[in-house]
Scaffold this motif. Structure first.
Motif, PDB file in Angstrom:
ATOM      1  N   SER A  29       0.808  -1.218   0.000  1.00  0.00           N
ATOM      2  CA  SER A  29       0.000   0.000   0.000  1.00  0.00           C
ATOM      3  C   SER A  29       0.845   1.274   0.000  1.00  0.00           C
ATOM      4  CB  SER A  29      -0.974   0.010   1.187  1.00  0.00           C
ATOM      5  OG  SER A  29      -0.282  -0.092   2.408  1.00  0.00           O
ATOM      6  N   GLU A  30       2.084   1.194   0.457  1.00  0.00           N
ATOM      7  CA  GLU A  30       2.963   2.367   0.450  1.00  0.00           C
ATOM      8  C   GLU A  30       3.543   2.663  -0.927  1.00  0.00           C
ATOM      9  OE1 GLU A  30       3.354   4.453   3.062  1.00  0.00           O
ATOM     10  OE2 GLU A  30       1.814   3.186   3.977  1.00  0.00           O
ATOM     11  N   PHE A  31       3.434   1.724  -1.840  1.00  0.00           N
ATOM     12  CA  PHE A  31       3.963   1.895  -3.185  1.00  0.00           C
ATOM     13  C   PHE A  31       2.863   2.487  -4.067  1.00  0.00           C
ATOM     14  CE2 PHE A  31       6.564  -1.263  -1.182  1.00  0.00           C
ATOM     15  CZ  PHE A  31       7.838  -0.960  -1.603  1.00  0.00           C
ATOM     16  N   LYS A  32       2.736   3.779  -4.032  1.00  0.00           N
ATOM     17  CA  LYS A  32       1.639   4.484  -4.724  1.00  0.00           C
ATOM     18  C   LYS A  32       1.619   4.207  -6.226  1.00  0.00           C
ATOM     19  CE  LYS A  32       0.304   6.315  -0.917  1.00  0.00           C
ATOM     20  NZ  LYS A  32      -0.599   5.527  -0.136  1.00  0.00           N
ATOM     21  N   ALA A  33       2.779   3.997  -6.828  1.00  0.00           N
ATOM     22  CA  ALA A  33       2.837   3.752  -8.273  1.00  0.00           C
ATOM     23  C   ALA A  33       2.149   2.439  -8.663  1.00  0.00           C
ATOM     24  CB  ALA A  33       4.286   3.738  -8.755  1.00  0.00           C
ATOM     25  N   LEU A  34       2.005   1.521  -7.711  1.00  0.00           N
ATOM     26  CA  LEU A  34       1.377   0.240  -8.001  1.00  0.00           C
ATOM     27  C   LEU A  34      -0.135   0.261  -7.801  1.00  0.00           C
ATOM     28  CD1 LEU A  34       3.896  -2.245  -6.383  1.00  0.00           C
ATOM     29  CD2 LEU A  34       3.694  -1.589  -8.774  1.00  0.00           C
ATOM     30  N   GLN A  35      -0.626   1.227  -7.057  1.00  0.00           N
ATOM     31  CA  GLN A  35      -2.062   1.264  -6.769  1.00  0.00           C
ATOM     32  C   GLN A  35      -2.849   1.523  -8.046  1.00  0.00           C
ATOM     33  OE1 GLN A  35      -2.809   0.036  -3.818  1.00  0.00           O
ATOM     34  NE2 GLN A  35      -0.606   0.069  -3.458  1.00  0.00           N
ATOM     35  N   CYS A  36      -3.968   0.874  -8.177  1.00  0.00           N
ATOM     36  CA  CYS A  36      -4.871   0.937  -9.333  1.00  0.00           C
ATOM     37  C   CYS A  36      -4.287   0.279 -10.578  1.00  0.00           C
ATOM     38  CB  CYS A  36      -5.317   2.361  -9.630  1.00  0.00           C
ATOM     39  SG  CYS A  36      -6.336   3.036  -8.314  1.00  0.00           S
ATOM     40  N   ARG A  37      -3.161  -0.398 -10.456  1.00  0.00           N
ATOM     41  CA  ARG A  37      -2.583  -1.098 -11.605  1.00  0.00           C
ATOM     42  C   ARG A  37      -2.835  -2.594 -11.550  1.00  0.00           C
ATOM     43  NH1 ARG A  37       3.178   0.687 -13.107  1.00  0.00           N
ATOM     44  NH2 ARG A  37       2.540  -0.456 -14.945  1.00  0.00           N
ATOM     45  N   PHE A  38      -3.385  -3.078 -10.423  1.00  0.00           N
ATOM     46  CA  PHE A  38      -3.662  -4.502 -10.240  1.00  0.00           C
ATOM     47  C   PHE A  38      -5.049  -4.677  -9.639  1.00  0.00           C
ATOM     48  CE2 PHE A  38       0.898  -3.975  -9.948  1.00  0.00           C
ATOM     49  CZ  PHE A  38       1.366  -4.935 -10.828  1.00  0.00           C
ATOM     50  N   LEU A  39      -5.812  -5.592 -10.188  1.00  0.00           N
ATOM     51  CA  LEU A  39      -7.142  -5.906  -9.676  1.00  0.00           C
ATOM     52  C   LEU A  39      -7.018  -7.115  -8.755  1.00  0.00           C
ATOM     53  CD1 LEU A  39     -10.266  -5.488  -9.875  1.00  0.00           C
ATOM     54  CD2 LEU A  39     -10.209  -7.200 -11.702  1.00  0.00           C
ATOM     55  N   VAL A  40      -7.379  -6.947  -7.498  1.00  0.00           N
ATOM     56  CA  VAL A  40      -7.274  -8.027  -6.519  1.00  0.00           C
ATOM     57  C   VAL A  40      -8.425  -9.008  -6.737  1.00  0.00           C
ATOM     58  CG1 VAL A  40      -7.278  -8.624  -4.067  1.00  0.00           C
ATOM     59  CG2 VAL A  40      -6.116  -6.537  -4.846  1.00  0.00           C
ATOM     60  N   ILE A  41      -8.072 -10.285  -6.905  1.00  0.00           N
ATOM     61  CA  ILE A  41      -9.090 -11.302  -7.161  1.00  0.00           C
ATOM     62  C   ILE A  41      -9.073 -12.433  -6.131  1.00  0.00           C
ATOM     63  CG2 ILE A  41      -9.284 -10.867  -9.618  1.00  0.00           C
ATOM     64  CD1 ILE A  41      -7.329 -13.161 -10.076  1.00  0.00           C
ATOM     65  N   GLY A  42      -8.083 -12.427  -5.246  1.00  0.00           N
ATOM     66  CA  GLY A  42      -8.024 -13.482  -4.249  1.00  0.00           C
ATOM     67  C   GLY A  42      -6.955 -13.222  -3.214  1.00  0.00           C
ATOM     68  N   LYS A  43      -6.897 -14.118  -2.243  1.00  0.00           N
ATOM     69  CA  LYS A  43      -5.908 -14.031  -1.175  1.00  0.00           C
ATOM     70  C   LYS A  43      -5.458 -15.445  -0.840  1.00  0.00           C
ATOM     71  CE  LYS A  43      -5.138 -12.379   3.508  1.00  0.00           C
ATOM     72  NZ  LYS A  43      -3.725 -12.481   3.332  1.00  0.00           N
ATOM     73  N   ILE A  44      -4.148 -15.615  -0.699  1.00  0.00           N
ATOM     74  CA  ILE A  44      -3.622 -16.915  -0.292  1.00  0.00           C
ATOM     75  C   ILE A  44      -3.929 -17.101   1.190  1.00  0.00           C
ATOM     76  CG2 ILE A  44      -1.540 -18.302   0.058  1.00  0.00           C
ATOM     77  CD1 ILE A  44      -0.400 -17.046  -2.460  1.00  0.00           C
ATOM     78  N   VAL A  45      -4.595 -18.193   1.508  1.00  0.00           N
ATOM     79  CA  VAL A  45      -4.964 -18.459   2.901  1.00  0.00           C
ATOM     80  C   VAL A  45      -4.159 -19.611   3.498  1.00  0.00           C
ATOM     81  CG1 VAL A  45      -7.268 -17.472   2.715  1.00  0.00           C
ATOM     82  CG2 VAL A  45      -6.944 -19.887   2.195  1.00  0.00           C
ATOM     83  N   ASN A  46      -3.400 -20.294   2.663  1.00  0.00           N
ATOM     84  CA  ASN A  46      -2.554 -21.370   3.161  1.00  0.00           C
ATOM     85  C   ASN A  46      -1.394 -21.559   2.185  1.00  0.00           C
ATOM     86  OD1 ASN A  46      -1.492 -23.569   4.448  1.00  0.00           O
ATOM     87  ND2 ASN A  46      -3.294 -24.872   4.227  1.00  0.00           N
ATOM     88  N   GLY A  47      -0.174 -21.646   2.706  1.00  0.00           N
ATOM     89  CA  GLY A  47       0.992 -21.925   1.882  1.00  0.00           C
ATOM     90  C   GLY A  47       1.842 -20.712   1.527  1.00  0.00           C
ATOM     91  N   LEU A  48       1.446 -19.508   1.970  1.00  0.00           N
ATOM     92  CA  LEU A  48       2.213 -18.311   1.593  1.00  0.00           C
ATOM     93  C   LEU A  48       3.622 -18.336   2.165  1.00  0.00           C
ATOM     94  CD1 LEU A  48       2.375 -15.601   0.151  1.00  0.00           C
ATOM     95  CD2 LEU A  48       1.485 -14.534   2.231  1.00  0.00           C
ATOM     96  N   ASP A  49       3.785 -18.655   3.434  1.00  0.00           N
ATOM     97  CA  ASP A  49       5.130 -18.674   4.024  1.00  0.00           C
ATOM     98  C   ASP A  49       6.023 -19.695   3.326  1.00  0.00           C
ATOM     99  OD1 ASP A  49       4.466 -16.655   5.807  1.00  0.00           O
ATOM    100  OD2 ASP A  49       3.908 -18.053   7.408  1.00  0.00           O
ATOM    101  N   GLN A  50       5.453 -20.843   2.975  1.00  0.00           N
ATOM    102  CA  GLN A  50       6.215 -21.861   2.263  1.00  0.00           C
ATOM    103  C   GLN A  50       6.577 -21.383   0.856  1.00  0.00           C
ATOM    104  OE1 GLN A  50       3.356 -22.317   3.872  1.00  0.00           O
ATOM    105  NE2 GLN A  50       3.557 -24.022   5.286  1.00  0.00           N
TER     106      GLN A  50
END
Length: 158
Positions: A118-139
């Motif tokens: 969220s601190e990277f203003k240049a990236l905001q509005c350039r990606f449409l969020v469609i999901g969230k990893i709920v298991n396996g992210l740390d791995q």
């Protein structure tokens, strides 16, 4: 697809596999884009994410890009779903698709945030969020952190 759905996919690097679970955000504003992504994840023939590669690993903990399908000519992104609310990259583990594609050609690629962007203003509005990893992210982060990349953050080995 009335409720949010969970989908599974495996990432394999150097013979090691991480199984990732994604909670698709179907009941949010980007319903059609999410349905398109879901179809590419679960399809057994034609255009699908099966056997696609990670195309970029930016910094050990920034963002991963993957899912380029050779010859893809579909429409993953539904443009009218792009709003400030659907494009906020405010946590790690988000799965998103680009809202602007080079040469305006269809793209099947997706991105996974490895930190809160969220601190990277240049990236905001350039990606449409469609999901969230709920298991396996740390791995996934652990598996990708030592991958050798070239000057464009592309893995040097397939």
């Amino acid at each position: 697809m009335e409720d949010d759905k969970r989908v599974f996919f495996a990432v394999k690097i150097d013979g090691k596999t991480v199984n990732v679970v994604i909670q698709l955000l179907i009941e949010r504003a980007a319903k059609e884009s999410v349905k398109n992504f879901h179809k590419l994840l679960t399809s057994n023939n034609g255009s699908s994410y099966r056997s696609t590669k990670l195309s970029r690993i930016v910094s050990p903990e920034f963002i991963i890009q993957g899912g380029a399908i050779d010859g893809f000519n579909g429409d993953l992104l539904v443009k009218n779903e792009v709003t400030p609310e659907t494009t906020l990259l405010d946590q790690k583990g988000l799965v998103a698709i680009a809202t602007e594609v080079e040469n305006h050609e269809p793209s099947s690629e997706f991105f996974i945030t490895l930190v809160d962007l969220s601190e990277f203003k240049a990236l905001q509005c350039r990606f449409l969020v469609i999901g969230k990893i709920v298991n396996g992210l740390d791995q996934l982060i652990e598996l990708t952190k030592d991958v050798a990349v070239d000057g464009n953050d592309r893995p040097v080995q397939d």
